[in-house]
Design an enzyme around this catalytic site. Sequence first.
Site, PDB file in Angstrom:
ATOM      1  N   GLY A   1       0.791  -1.215   0.000  1.00  0.00           N
ATOM      2  CA  GLY A   1       0.000   0.000   0.000  1.00  0.00           C
ATOM      3  C   GLY A   1       0.823   1.263   0.000  1.00  0.00           C
TER       4      GLY A   1
ATOM      5  N   HIS B   1      -2.059  -7.558   2.865  1.00  0.00           N
ATOM      6  CA  HIS B   1      -1.968  -8.077   4.231  1.00  0.00           C
ATOM      7  C   HIS B   1      -3.050  -7.528   5.154  1.00  0.00           C
ATOM      8  CE1 HIS B   1       0.064  -4.758   6.624  1.00  0.00           C
ATOM      9  NE2 HIS B   1       0.183  -4.291   5.402  1.00  0.00           N
TER      10      HIS B   1
ATOM     11  N   CYS C   1       5.125   6.956  17.723  1.00  0.00           N
ATOM     12  CA  CYS C   1       6.259   7.273  18.586  1.00  0.00           C
ATOM     13  C   CYS C   1       7.448   7.597  17.702  1.00  0.00           C
ATOM     14  CB  CYS C   1       6.576   6.085  19.491  1.00  0.00           C
ATOM     15  SG  CYS C   1       7.822   6.421  20.735  1.00  0.00           S
TER      16      CYS C   1
END
Length: 413
Positions: A68, A204, A351
């Site tokens: 993607g 996936h 993060c």
Amino acid sequence: MTYLDHAATTPMHPLAVQALVEQLGRTGNPSSLHDAGRAARRVVEESRELLAARLGARPSEVVLTAGGTEADNLAVKGVYWSRTAADPRRRRVLVSAVEHHAVLDPARWLEVQGAEVVLLPVDADGAVDVAALEAELAAHADEVALVSVMWANNEIGTVQPLRAVVEAAHARGVPVHADAVQAVGQLDVSFAASGLDAMTVSAHKVGGPVGVGALVARRELALAPVLHGGGQERGVRSGTVDAAGARAFAVAVDLAVAARPAEAVRLAALRDRLVDEVRRAVPGAVLRGPDPVAAPARRPGAASPAGSAGAAGEPARLPANAHLTFRGCEGDSLLYLLDSAGIQCSTGSACRAGVPQPSHVLLACGVAPDDARGALRFSLGRTSTGADVDAVVAALPGVVERARAAGLASAAR
């Protein structure tokens, strides 16, 4: 183990595994002209035909990629470069403020080359403001290279008003791309019916292997290649085509689309139960994104007001997505405590460089940074059951209590 992170990646479907293994045992480059090469080419083209049939597209519109992210990059960069080459004035790129980083980051990267990126605002549920898009197009239509608005949000599950987006952009002659990675298998996805010019899909997320995806793009859409080489895939995606991956991808999409009508209902019921029981068990838990009770699917034929999510009859939220925030907690603390209890999910934040940052999606929705930090996304899938919901509801109150205590202790220091 309770796995509730299907939006990140799904367990491969056994039939997709079987298809992948069968093809991995065969030798042949799809670009070769000998018998082994022609056999591999046949696998690729049959897979392309199956993908097209299940995605409401023509086989010639399916450009196979390595996932993607590559497909999003090809759409954003490829359309931008083609449009600016034809008309140097077209340097504006319009994207929603809640896009996946696979769209946002290529758009930001294009700024180095002189692009002007405009982030389209969203409402409190994360639905793009169509009126703002229309105003932008009215003022700068001749300068816009493309519009990119995702089909459904990967964090909070909001289904975007793509029909209104496409109508507004096409009225001004501007192409539209949508990242549909989360939508396939959960919503009724038809490339032809959507009116889109380009659409990203990934294997996936629907029970296929990691490392395979596609950009579905109209033949008439000019695309500059991001990868250069042998000229495979319409000349816009060079590189030896992954025949085994293409076959497993097609099998996974075929199975997911066929199961969708019943599976979407089953997962929505599990999601609603999860949200309802978490709200009761953890006072102050807040659902982010459209509330499926307050914002049910609209009746077929009903009007789709500007800014509302989805088309008539389509849910305002992905059926498998439950995203909640817990004030006074850090998402990472919640995540690790749940993981210790055997429950795997994700936070709603990224993060970077070891410093937790609130999700850009939640901030764009107007959520306060302190609230946005305590986010959890539970995403369900084919293997999810009522027992998974029970496990979350049993563990979460204690987890939230410990995370809040840790937050208070940290603040006191």
